[in-house]
Every structure is written in structure tokens, then in C-alpha cells.
Design a protein around this motif. Structure first.
Motif, PDB file in Angstrom:
ATOM      1  N   UNK A 136       0.759  -1.239   0.000  1.00 26.40           N
ATOM      2  CA  UNK A 136       0.000   0.000   0.000  1.00 26.40           C
ATOM      3  C   UNK A 136       0.789   1.287   0.000  1.00 26.40           C
ATOM      4  N   UNK A 137       2.114   1.230   0.139  1.00 30.62           N
ATOM      5  CA  UNK A 137       2.916   2.456   0.152  1.00 30.62           C
ATOM      6  C   UNK A 137       3.467   2.711  -1.249  1.00 30.62           C
ATOM      7  N   UNK A 138       3.907   3.955  -1.524  1.00 26.49           N
ATOM      8  CA  UNK A 138       4.537   4.203  -2.829  1.00 26.49           C
ATOM      9  C   UNK A 138       5.741   3.287  -3.048  1.00 26.49           C
ATOM     10  N   UNK A 139       6.481   3.014  -1.964  1.00 26.22           N
ATOM     11  CA  UNK A 139       7.625   2.104  -2.066  1.00 26.22           C
ATOM     12  C   UNK A 139       7.192   0.715  -2.486  1.00 26.22           C
ATOM     13  N   UNK A 140       6.051   0.254  -1.919  1.00 26.52           N
ATOM     14  CA  UNK A 140       5.555  -1.083  -2.255  1.00 26.52           C
ATOM     15  C   UNK A 140       5.124  -1.131  -3.716  1.00 26.52           C
ATOM     16  N   UNK A 141       4.499  -0.036  -4.184  1.00 26.54           N
ATOM     17  CA  UNK A 141       4.072  -0.001  -5.593  1.00 26.54           C
ATOM     18  C   UNK A 141       5.278  -0.110  -6.514  1.00 26.54           C
ATOM     19  N   UNK A 142       6.311   0.711  -6.210  1.00 29.64           N
ATOM     20  CA  UNK A 142       7.500   0.712  -7.071  1.00 29.64           C
ATOM     21  C   UNK A 142       8.191  -0.649  -7.012  1.00 29.64           C
ATOM     22  N   UNK A 143       8.343  -1.185  -5.797  1.00 27.36           N
ATOM     23  CA  UNK A 143       9.019  -2.483  -5.660  1.00 27.36           C
ATOM     24  C   UNK A 143       8.206  -3.568  -6.357  1.00 27.36           C
ATOM     25  N   UNK A 144       6.862  -3.456  -6.303  1.00 28.93           N
ATOM     26  CA  UNK A 144       6.003  -4.431  -6.959  1.00 28.93           C
ATOM     27  C   UNK A 144       6.214  -4.423  -8.462  1.00 28.93           C
ATOM     28  N   UNK A 145       6.383  -3.235  -9.018  1.00 30.65           N
ATOM     29  CA  UNK A 145       6.610  -3.164 -10.467  1.00 30.65           C
ATOM     30  C   UNK A 145       7.956  -3.796 -10.816  1.00 30.65           C
ATOM     31  N   UNK A 207      11.418  -6.504  -2.609  1.00 26.53           N
ATOM     32  CA  UNK A 207       9.950  -6.517  -2.573  1.00 26.53           C
ATOM     33  C   UNK A 207       9.373  -7.032  -1.250  1.00 26.53           C
ATOM     34  N   UNK A 208       9.904  -8.141  -0.724  1.00 22.16           N
ATOM     35  CA  UNK A 208       9.271  -8.769   0.431  1.00 22.16           C
ATOM     36  C   UNK A 208       9.117  -7.826   1.626  1.00 22.16           C
ATOM     37  N   UNK A 209      10.171  -7.088   1.998  1.00 20.29           N
ATOM     38  CA  UNK A 209      10.006  -6.240   3.188  1.00 20.29           C
ATOM     39  C   UNK A 209       9.039  -5.077   2.973  1.00 20.29           C
ATOM     40  N   UNK A 210       8.675  -4.796   1.732  1.00 18.44           N
ATOM     41  CA  UNK A 210       7.778  -3.669   1.484  1.00 18.44           C
ATOM     42  C   UNK A 210       6.315  -4.089   1.476  1.00 18.44           C
ATOM     43  N   UNK A 211       6.069  -5.409   1.500  1.00 18.39           N
ATOM     44  CA  UNK A 211       4.681  -5.853   1.533  1.00 18.39           C
ATOM     45  C   UNK A 211       4.123  -5.610   2.934  1.00 18.39           C
TER      46      UNK A 211
ATOM     47  N   UNK B  90      18.662   6.905  -0.566  1.00 23.88           N
ATOM     48  CA  UNK B  90      19.489   6.886  -1.778  1.00 23.88           C
ATOM     49  C   UNK B  90      18.647   6.725  -3.041  1.00 23.88           C
ATOM     50  N   UNK B  91      17.763   5.735  -3.041  1.00 23.43           N
ATOM     51  CA  UNK B  91      16.969   5.482  -4.245  1.00 23.43           C
ATOM     52  C   UNK B  91      15.830   6.488  -4.402  1.00 23.43           C
ATOM     53  N   UNK B  92      15.241   6.904  -3.267  1.00 26.81           N
ATOM     54  CA  UNK B  92      14.151   7.882  -3.358  1.00 26.81           C
ATOM     55  C   UNK B  92      14.639   9.166  -4.015  1.00 26.81           C
ATOM     56  N   UNK B  93      15.843   9.583  -3.660  1.00 25.55           N
ATOM     57  CA  UNK B  93      16.376  10.803  -4.268  1.00 25.55           C
ATOM     58  C   UNK B  93      16.428  10.651  -5.775  1.00 25.55           C
ATOM     59  N   UNK B  94      16.860   9.463  -6.165  1.00 28.70           N
ATOM     60  CA  UNK B  94      16.959   9.218  -7.591  1.00 28.70           C
ATOM     61  C   UNK B  94      15.561   9.160  -8.220  1.00 28.70           C
ATOM     62  N   UNK B  95      14.593   8.587  -7.445  1.00 32.37           N
ATOM     63  CA  UNK B  95      13.236   8.511  -7.979  1.00 32.37           C
ATOM     64  C   UNK B  95      12.686   9.903  -8.255  1.00 32.37           C
TER      65      UNK B  95
END
Lengths: 569, 97
Positions: A136-145, A207-211, B90-95
Motif C-alpha cells: 500500500x505504500x509508494x515504495x511497495x508499488x515501485x518495488x512491486x513493479x 519486494x518482500x520487506x515492502x509488503x 538513496x533510491x528515493x532521491x533518484x526517484x
């Protein structure tokens, strides 16, 4: 025809029913379908039970064998444990996706041909991506892709190999092979991507830790272990796997030691543990394959238990980093105890399931006289205790007092953790319960004085090393670069640079072209254009109004020339 | 060993009443741990460890090997850490670029 329902179908139906049902009915669907699936798994007889025809190829979606049933059993048990752990906290679509994902894994277990194996493989890729997105986080979306791209790539590579085998041998049966041709290599690479083998392993820890706290419990179990089963079925005794497995074992330890995110430590230790199994499959003897299968079975239980324990911490505190937690044993004793049981099991302490299964792999290496493999696996066993066995419980539940006083696990999560803890110890004290269902007859005694003493020394002194070296393991709020740096940073940067270069070249070319255009338009105006100057029209050479007489003169001249040449010819 | 003991102390050790977090308990645990370590090696005098490759049957081999393997892995990880560790954003900055 068959007189039982395909196990994967039951779980898939369960996944479909989770959405439309509500309340107690949904709870019943979540808890009962994995048990029905488990019952169906044990109805599958040895050999092919069902053959369909597709494009002249015999499709065998259900083929039974001891190793297939063993993996399907643990996947069904895992779906039950995960469902119990998650059903009150997870959203319905996460549960549905997780069950469809588990159905894919069970489908792979019984796939008798490469086409159905591929279909279930992709089902897993699809729904595991949804589980990652449920973070559900932006990080999870990006990692999911990124996760989806990697698994679709792996799927394409696998498909290339399968197509090759179909064309070159005409057979799509799942049978042992060696990496001796392009087709077989493609299949091997496709499977190894799912096993998180180097160099494409970063998707797992990304990906796993972002779920969600519940999603990571499901994710930890299926993808990598179906890859292990696929390797057992397709590449037993492939020597290259020994080296790959040893690399994975060491990679997992080193990266877990550097890591600060609680669940990412556990994610790296999945790679480490799967490394043991991959190495065993590479050794390929009956003892080794038994070891790999037993270890996969035990691993799914204790790794899920560790992710459950970590999941409760994340769920209750909302914190993901070791440096943000600590001292949680005060208010979360049950979660701490279950986490410690999982940690002891993964370390292979005597009386836990890790000891009775992992030592089988070391024994297989010793029996084959593989000195290096044996000693590296022993070092890795010490390293597992270091990075997962102590590091995880120590930094989360002890360490310093973070001042956090969260409540202990909700009751359903607690029951699931206790259930898996009991299994960890059960298969540790009564390994015959597991040994009886391994693919080959087991002639192995885990509890010899010699082994117990050796591993106790190894592990206890690793513990000493941990506490003495604690200053060197101070948590830093950092991440570690992995191979995915290549496509997350280097590739975009190279693309930017290339784009800059092309833009520059294009601009230079454009400048030249417009210069040429200006020149041509000047000349054009000179010959064809007309402009007014001082109230007078000035025409270009060809745009002027010439007198009609001039034209007549030119025509007469041309006709004369024509007549002259006509008579000359 | 001293630094580890210091680390075991909670930040507000004065007011902490958890039995496990008390310095006296931690001292006791260290003693128990030391005894267990010694016993794990001494027991090899009674139960011979069957070495597959010679050296692994030596007295205390598992202990020394386990300790040294961990030392090597921790040092190697620390060395790699200098090259691999980056800030968390690190990666967020790049994002965001």
C-alpha cells in the motif's frame, strides 16, 4: 478421468470465494479451503492422473510423486497458517491474492508437463505481485513493479527454454535434465531467477520487506520453494548448482549482517537458506535430494514463523528498522519466544527442525567427499546463527530499551505462531514424522553424539562471536547496494546520458539542416520569388514576365535543333 | 566482553524492573554462557566427534571453526559495507530526479 478434485483448483476456488463472502462465512472459507486442499493433496496418486490434449501436446496437469506431495503438503499447511495469521488483519483482496498465489504454487507441484508448469508459474508471478502491492505504500508499488518485471522476464526466459525443448525433442514431459544445451540453460536460468540466485536475487530483498506485515508471511514461502521443487524435478545432480548454492549461502549472510530493516534481514536469510537447498540439489545423491526436500519443508515453517514474529512487531509498532525497536520482550513475550524458536530452528539447533534437515545436506556433502562444500556449509551454519539466529531476536526484542511498549500479538496471529513453533520443535524431536515422506528411503540418523556435539560447539561459539563483535555490528540507518543498482541507477543514468548525447547530435544536425534550408530559400527566392521594393515589384529570374516573342524564339530554336538531328539520324 | 555488557543495559537502567534487563542478571547470564561453552568443548572428551576429513574430529574444532568463521564473515561484511552502504533515501532521491 479422476475421482478427486485437483488441489490447486480447490484453493483457487477458495481465493475466488473470499471476495464475495462476508463475516463468519469468509473466515470459514479462509480457514477451511487450505485444509480441503491438504486432503486433496493426499488423494493424488503416484503417476499421471489426468491427460488433456493441447496442440498435439499431452498436457498432464496432475502427476503425483512423493516429493511433489511433500511440497504440496507444506504449501497447503502454509496457506492455512498464513490464512489464520492474516484473516483478521489483512484486507480481503490481499488474502484472495495470497490464496491464488498459493494455488499457483500447488499447481506447479503437480504439473506433469512443462506447459502446465509454466501456466501455474505465471499464476504465481501475477498474484505474488498483487500481494507485494498490498503493502500500500509508494515504495511497495515501485518495488512491486520491479518485482513483476523481474518475474515476467524470468517467465519469458523459461518459456524460451520450454519452446526449445518442445521443438527439439517433441516432448514436454517434466523429467530430469542437465544444463547441456541452450534450451536447458534457458529453463535453468528461468527457474533460478525465481530461486533468487545471483545475479538476479535483489527482487526478493527489495519486494518482500515492502509488503504488508501479513503479506510477507505468504511471500516468504512459495516462490523460492517452488523453484527448489522445479530444480529437484528438472535438474537433480546438475554440478553448476553446487557453486550457485554456496554463493547464495554466503551472499545471504553478508547482506543480512549489513542490513537494518527487520524483515529485509529475514529476506536475505531466505536467499541463504535456499542456497543450502540449491547446493544439495547440485550434489544430487538420494541423501542430498532428501536433505533439500526436508530442508525446504522445515524452512517454510520456521521462515514463516520468523516473518510472523517480525510481522507482529511491524503491525504493532509500525516500525521496520532494528534501530527503531529494541527491548520489546517486556510487552511482547509470546512474539519474542516464537521468534526465538524460529531463530533457533533456522540456525539448526538440536531439537529443532533445522537440525534434523540441514545436517542431512552436510552429511550428503561429506559422503561425496566434497571437502570444500562441507566446510563452507559448516561455516554458513555458523553464519546463519549469527545473522538470523541471534541478530534478529537480539536487535528486535532485547538490545536496548527503545521505550516502546506495544501490545503482544492479536489472538489469531498468536495461535498461528504457536502452531508453527510447535511444528518447528515437533520435526526437531521426532524427525521420523518428516523422514517417512521424503522422496527416497532415509538412512540417516540426525541425533548422533558426534553431530550434536559438533553443531553445538559451532553454534554456541558463533553466539560468543556475536556478542564479542557487537561493536562491529552497530546498526546504521543505511541500505546496501545490490545488483539492482544496475537497473535502478546505472541504467537510467546511462539512458539519460544517451538521451543527452542524442539530443545534442540532433540539435547539431538540426542547425545544419536549417542553415541549408535558409540557403535554399535564399536561392529559391532569387530564382522564383518576387518582392516589392520601393513600390516596385522585383521578380526572381524564373518568376519574371518575359515577352511572348522570347518564348517563340526559344521554341523555334528547339524545333530547328530537333529537325536537324532528325534528318541527321 | 565489557562493551557487550554495556550494550545490554537499557537506556533507563535505573527505572527498569525487567528481570532480564538488570545488570546482575546479565552478569549471571554471561557466567552461565561461559560454563555452557566450556561444557560443549569438554563433552568432546567423552563423546568423540567423528571427523569426516580428519581435522573436524579434533578437540574443539567446531568451537574454533565456528568462532573464526563468524569473525571472518563479520569483518568481510564490514569491509563490503564501506563500498555498499548508502543512505536510506538513496533510491528515493533518484526517484525524484
Amino acid at each position: 478421468m479422476i475421482d478427486f478434485l485437483p488441489p490447486a483448483l480447490i484453493l483457487l476456488l477458495g481465493a475466488l470465494l473470499i471476495g464475495p463472502t462476508r463475516g463468519a462465512l469468509r473466515t470459514a472459507v479462509v480457514l477451511i479451503t487450505p485444509l480441503l486442499t491438504l486432503a486433496a493433496v493426499w488423494q493424488v496418486p503416484d503417476g499421471v492422473s489426468l491427460t488433456l490434449q493441447f496442440l498435439q501436446y499431452p498436457i498432464e496437469p496432475i502427476e503425483g510423486s512423493p516429493v511433489r506431495r511433500l511440497f504440496a503438503t507444506i504449501f497447503a499447511l502454509m496457506a492455512f497458517g498464513g490464512g489464520l495469521y492474516a484473516y483478521r488483519q489483512a484486507r480481503w483482496f490481499e488474502l484472495a491474492a495470497a490464496y491464488a498465489y498459493a494455488a499457483g504454487a500447488i499447481g506447479v507441484c503437480f504439473a506433469g508437463d512443462l506447459i502446465s508448469l509454466f501456466l501455474f508459474w505465471e499464476l504465481m508471478a501475477l498474484f505474488s505481485t498483487v500481494v507485494v502491492w498490498c503493502g500500500g505504500t509508494p515504495g511497495a508499488r515501485a518495488a512491486g513493479i520491479r518485482y513483476a518485471v523481474m518475474h515476467l522476464l524470468g517467465g519469458v526466459i523459461l518459456k524460451v527454454g520450454i519452446e526449445g525443448v518442445m521443438v527439439h525433442t517433441g516432448s514436454i514431459e517434466v523429467r530430469p535434465m542437465l544444463a547441456d544445451s541452450f534450451d536447458h540453460w534457458m529453463i535453468l536460468v528461468g527457474i533460478l531467477i525465481n530461486a533468487a540466485a545471483p545475479p538476479l536475487s535483489a527482487w526478493l530483498s527489495d519486494a518482500y520487506p515492502r509488503s504488508s506485515p501479513t503479506g510477507s508471511v505468504f511471500l516468504s514461502a512459495f516462490t523460492t520453494k517452488t523453484a527448489v521443487l522445479a530444480l529437484i524435478l528438472l535438474f537433480p545432480g546438475e554440478p553448476v548448482l553446487i557453486g550457485i548454492g554456496l554463493f547464495m549461502v554466503m551472499y545471504g549472510i553478508i547482506y543480512a549482517l549489513l542490513e537494518n530493516d527487520i524483515r529485509r534481514i529475514l529476506a536475505f536469510s531466505i536467499v541463504n537458506q535456499v542456497g543450502f537447498m540449491v547446493c544439495a540439489i547440485g550434489i544430487g545423491t538420494q541423501m542430498a535430494i532428501n536433505g533439500a526436500s526436508a530442508h525446504a519443508f522445515a524452512h517454510i515453517i520456521y521462515k514463516a514463523l520468523l516473518f510472523m514474529s517480525a510481522g507482529v512487531v511491524v503491525y504493532r509498532t509500525g516500525k521496520n528498522r532494528c534501530s527503531d525497536v529494541g527491548g520489546l520482550f517486556r510487552t511482547m513475550p509470546l512474539t519474542a519466544v516464537c521468534g526465538i524458536i524460529g531463530a533457533l530452528a533456522i540456525s539448526g539447533f538440536p531439537l529443532t527442525s533445522g537440525f534434523t534437515t540441514k545436517t542431512m545436506i552436510s552429511q550428503a556433502a561429506a559422503n561425496e567427499g566434497l571437502v570444500w562444500v562441507y566446510f563452507l556449509l559448516a561455516a554458513a551454519s555458523a553464519g546463519v546463527f549469527l545473522h538470523a539466529g541471534i541478530k534478529f531476536p537480539w536487535f528486535v526484542f532485547f538490545q536496548r530499551d527503545s521505550g516502546l511498549r506495544p501490545k503482544d500479538a492479536p489472538w489469531n496471529m498468536a495461535v498461528a505462531m504457536v502452531f508453527f513453533s510447535v511444528l518447528c520443535i515437533l520435526f526437531g524431536v521426532a524427525p521420523q514424522l518428516l523422514y517417512a515422506y521424503l522422496p527416497y528411503p532415509v538412512e540417516y540418523e540426525a541425533y548422533t553424539a558426534s553431530k550434536v556435539v559438533f553443531y553445538l560447539q559451532l553454534l554456541l561459539f558463533s553466539g560468543l562471536a556475536f556478542f564479542l563483535l557487537l561493536p562491529l555490528m552497530k546498526r546504521t540507518e543505511t541500505i546496501s547496494l545490490d545488483m539492482d543498482w544496475l537497473w535502478r541507477v546505472a541504467m537510467p543514468h546511462s539512458a539519460n546520458w544517451l538521451q543527452g548525447l542524442l539530443t545534442g547530435l540532433w540539435q547539431a544536425l538540426n542547425a545544419r539542416l536549417s542553415q541549408l534550408g535558409r540557403y535554399l530559400s535564399r536561392r529559391g527566392r532569387h530564382y522564383f520569388g518576387s518582392q516589392s521594393e520601393g513600390g516596385r515589384q522585383i521578380h526572381g529570374v524564373f518568376a519574371r514576365a518575359w515577352p511572348i516573342g522570347t518564348t517563340a524564339l526559344w521554341i523555334a530554336l528547339l524545333l530547328t535543333v530537333y529537325v536537324f538531328f532528325y534528318y541527321l539520324a | 566482553m565489557k562493551s557487550s555488557n554495556d550494550r545490554n543495559k537499557p537506556m533507563n537502567s535505573g527505572s527498569d524492573d525487567a528481570w532480564l534487563a538488570r545488570p546482575s542478571t546479565i552478569r549471571l547470564l554471561w557466567w552461565v554462557f561461559a560454563v555452557v561453552l566450556a561444557v560443549s568443548v569438554a563433552v568432546q572428551l567423552m563423546f568423540k566427534v567423528k571427523g569426516y576429513f580428519g581435522v573436524d574430529g579434533w578437540l574443539g574444532f567446531g568451537a574454533v571453526y565456528g568462532f573464526l568463521a563468524c569473525l571472518a564473515m563479520v569483518l568481510f561484511a564490514r569491509l563490503l559495507g564501506w563500498f555498499l552502504k548508502r543512505n536510506e533515501d538513496y533510491y528515493q532521491e533518484r526517484d525524484r530526479d
